[in-house]
Scaffold this active site. Sequence first.
Site, PDB file in Angstrom:
ATOM      1  N   THR A   1       0.828  -1.202   0.000  1.00 35.11           N
ATOM      2  CA  THR A   1       0.000   0.000   0.000  1.00 35.11           C
ATOM      3  C   THR A   1       0.861   1.250   0.000  1.00 35.11           C
ATOM      4  O   THR A   1       0.451   2.298  -0.484  1.00 35.11           O
ATOM      5  CB  THR A   1      -0.906  -0.009   1.254  1.00 35.11           C
TER       6      THR A   1
ATOM      7  N   TYR B   1       6.635 -11.439   4.731  1.00 34.75           N
ATOM      8  CA  TYR B   1       5.486 -10.881   4.013  1.00 34.75           C
ATOM      9  C   TYR B   1       5.106 -11.823   2.869  1.00 34.75           C
ATOM     10  O   TYR B   1       5.775 -11.863   1.843  1.00 34.75           O
ATOM     11  CB  TYR B   1       5.904  -9.515   3.494  1.00 34.75           C
TER      12      TYR B   1
ATOM     13  N   LYS C   1       3.136 -12.359   7.934  1.00 38.07           N
ATOM     14  CA  LYS C   1       1.945 -11.681   7.395  1.00 38.07           C
ATOM     15  C   LYS C   1       1.431 -12.558   6.275  1.00 38.07           C
ATOM     16  O   LYS C   1       2.097 -12.693   5.238  1.00 38.07           O
ATOM     17  CB  LYS C   1       2.382 -10.311   6.865  1.00 38.07           C
TER      18      LYS C   1
END
Lengths: 295, 295
Positions: free
Chosen positions: B44, B131, B159
């Site tokens: 993001t 991630y 994550k």
Amino acid sequence: MFTGLSAFPFTPVTGDGVDEAAYERLVARIAAAGADSIGALGSTGGYAYLSRAERARAAELAVRAAGSVPVIVGVGALRTRDVLGHVEDAQRAGAAAVLLAPMTYQPLTDDEVFGLYADVTANLSVPLVVYDNPGTTHVTFTDELHGRIARLPGVASVKIPPVDADPGRIARLRSLLPPAVTIGVSGDAAAAKGLLAGADAWYSVLGGVLPEACLEITRAATAGDTARAGQLSDRLAPLWTLFARYGSYRVVSAIAVRLGLIGEPGLPAPVRPLDEDGRRAVDAALAVIGASTAV
Amino acid sequence: MFTGLSAFPFTPVTGDGVDEAAYERLVARIAAAGADSIGALGSTGGYAYLSRAERARAAELAVRAAGSVPVIVGVGALRTRDVLGHVEDAQRAGAAAVLLAPMTYQPLTDDEVFGLYADVTANLSVPLVVYDNPGTTHVTFTDELHGRIARLPGVASVKIPPVDADPGRIARLRSLLPPAVTIGVSGDAAAAKGLLAGADAWYSVLGGVLPEACLEITRAATAGDTARAGQLSDRLAPLWTLFARYGSYRVVSAIAVRLGLIGEPGLPAPVRPLDEDGRRAVDAALAVIGASTAV
């Protein structure tokens, strides 16, 4: 320039940059073999892993080592701003054309992919090859999207993925592209099939390390000699098997080491050289095809 | 730091760099709302599109604007060498932790992905969040690969992608990870479900622009209030629909514009802002959830 064999040299990297002497040798060897063009800094040339300075330098070296053979330079990047920087560097280095794949991080819409090509072709003074490589970019070009992009000014050729499952794609694309835009195939294992199905060019990974073998296939196929082209391609089947298993990028690096063209595998981490089993398999494949003494 | 709500601010980019004032406002607003951590330069945050200098500067700004809230900084890159450079910059900027996704161009083997994390954790003085984001990296982490990587020194959290189709994954992973390693979910639409299934953290896109709404969901879910967490998440359904349709990256940019947090969409080309229809749909969704006056 956008027909026949376009051979893509591997770019050997070191901790510090590019192994310049080895890279020049690889390029000069392709030129000497008589390839129709050289595709520097394609996927095989590891463009995605190199800094702007490394890419600018490699482009200069390639143009110098290629002599009179035209060099097509890869200019892809995740951000349009960076693509335009690579275009500037490639043109300054004397590239005869640029090659652009729509690299992605966020998945792109068709309009975004088109927008990338529109922005780049608006800033270009040499022809552009559209690089359709879903295995690395995760962009799927529809025939319609190819048709839209190919009408942008400066687009000279499209490099499409293997057509073995659908050789009819070449004829379909042909009807959607301006007549002057050539169609080139990649995916070496199916290249003979693609050329026999009417492709104008073969954008070749293996051509970067075994240019003579790839030229033979190209000449037979473009002459319409189906039997001989198929035979010559089938002879290289042990290599196609290794490409499918390990990825052509790692395999051509190992071939270049085995042929004494580069000293170290020269792959950018996190990509790793083949393990012992893989290297032995490369040796065996080269022995079967009689290429271990090709240098 | 690796539990609760980790909110990921959007990084507004301009032709020249990052819109620093707007970025600081976004980060400070998340900190003021009481998020448990801030994930700067995640997907993001557009890390994949920014230069090393832009990323170093954004990390500094985020740490400064976050005050006492810990900042986790994204350090991913296609090449290990570049990841290590980003790690150095993040640590210098005062990052409390780093977040690493295995970006790919050539598809990577599991051993190559593991090797990346091994090389990076060997050079790290802050904790690392693994991630796992197949939608952007095209790497599929098996549970076994997560288990191997999580045992590297310094790994503090993983994550993982949405678990809505398989909430049991959290319990399976838990049995493979060292006890101190937390599990955080991403995929905002299914975050409540993930937290209720036992995830320790929500690594949140929407939290970057609507931190209060995401904190309410997080608090309800971690308190085990299934009904309220579900209700609060369902209330945001119009946004989850837009995330699925346009991609959360484009949508949060439009939300930030609509809320007056940034002036321009601030997306790096070739990624394009939402078109007129998309912007109208964002306005309508914000009105439905009563967030258009949230600033």
